[in-house]
Design an enzyme around this catalytic site. Structure first.
Site, PDB file in Angstrom:
ATOM      1  NE  ARG A  52      -3.215  -0.272   3.352  1.00 37.68           N
ATOM      2  CZ  ARG A  52      -3.884   0.464   3.903  1.00 37.68           C
ATOM      3  NH1 ARG A  52      -4.902   1.093   3.656  1.00 37.68           N
ATOM      4  NH2 ARG A  52      -3.644   0.792   5.376  1.00 37.68           N
ATOM      5  CG  ASP A  53       3.564   4.607   1.624  1.00 36.75           C
ATOM      6  OD1 ASP A  53       3.283   4.984   0.676  1.00 36.75           O
ATOM      7  OD2 ASP A  53       3.921   4.861   2.574  1.00 36.75           O
ATOM      8  CB  ILE A  54       5.226   0.601  -3.533  1.00 34.82           C
ATOM      9  CG1 ILE A  54       4.774  -0.885  -2.899  1.00 34.82           C
ATOM     10  CG2 ILE A  54       6.344   0.386  -4.512  1.00 34.82           C
ATOM     11  CD1 ILE A  54       4.447  -1.999  -3.805  1.00 34.82           C
TER      12      ILE A  54
END
Length: 249
Positions: A52-54
């Site tokens: 969810r936060d690449i």
């Protein structure tokens, strides 16, 4: 908690900060390293891990420039057989898939989109978000700019200029990485490849995809629910409205 020391810092610092710019071979190595990490998270562990936060600042580099995907504070465990799950909107604008922004439902496909944006940053040396604006401007986003050049047959012109003086620079390889990056950042989640499919193309085990000349763009409108927006069509200009709940207000 004790973490392995990453002497070469973050990918972000090398692409946009004061650390030395990465050579072409190292950029390819980092790209495949991130892909391998996502393959494990999405398909090879007992449960699917959606990060969810690449983004570039969450990719750390060890002494040999091996890529390590970090910061799992927003990650979610999901069963492999389930589709997108409602998790609430979290992450970094500029890397977030349009359907995730619209619905708050995270998936392997939304992670794939984020990685596609990072791939474009690796090759172009340009940020996905204009730091002066502090938000994504759809008409000038990195994905759209690169896709526009792809449609004109000029995608190679957006490669980081510092790479062109590198002895190991491979123009065909750079074009391959950008096309795969666009494929991963396709606005339609159903048209994105799995991590395994993308790795096969990068390893020359499968042909490059043929993408539309013009970037398909989803259009959204506010739904009757107060919790989000709904997709109504695709094509044309991108318009997305976010509810106060989605923006954390």
């Amino acid at each position: 908690m004790v973490y392995e020391f990453m002497p070469n810092g973050s990918l972000d610092a090398h692409l946009f900060g004061k650390k030395p710019r990465l050579a072409w071979g190292v950029r390819c190595k980092v790209t495949l390293g991130i892909a391998s990490a996502l393959l494990y998270l999405h398909e090879e562990w007992e449960q699917c891990v959606v990060h969810r936060d690449i983004k570039a600042s969450n990719v750390m580099l060890d002494s040999n420039f091996n890529a390590k995907l970090g910061d799992f504070g927003l990650a979610r465990l999901m069963d492999h057989e389930l589709g997108p799950q409602t998790t609430g909107l979290a992450g970094t604008f500029g890397y977030m898939a349009p359907e995730y922004i619209s619905t708050g439902r995270a998936s392997k496909e939304s992670d794939v989109y984020s990685f596609g944006v990072v791939m474009l940053e690796i090759v172009t040396g340009r940020k996905s978000v204009d730091p002066r604006q502090g938000r994504v401007e759809p008409e000038t986003s990195l994905v759209e700019r690169v896709w526009d050049l792809y449609g004109k047959g000029e995608v190679i012109t957006v490669v980081d200029e510092k790479l062109r003086i590198n002895d190991g620079f491979d123009e065909k390889q750079a074009e391959c990485l950008m096309v795969v990056g666009l494929w991963r950042a396709h606005p339609d989640r159903n048209s994105r490849p799995s991590i395994k499919q993308a790795i096969q193309v990068l390893n020359l085990e499968a042909p490059l995809p043929r993408l539309p000349i013009k970037m398909p763009v989803a259009t959204y409108r506010v739904s009757s629910s107060s919790t989000g927006t709904s997709v109504v069509s695709s094509g044309g200009a991108a318009t997305a409205t976010f509810s106060s709940a989605q923006l954390g207000r």
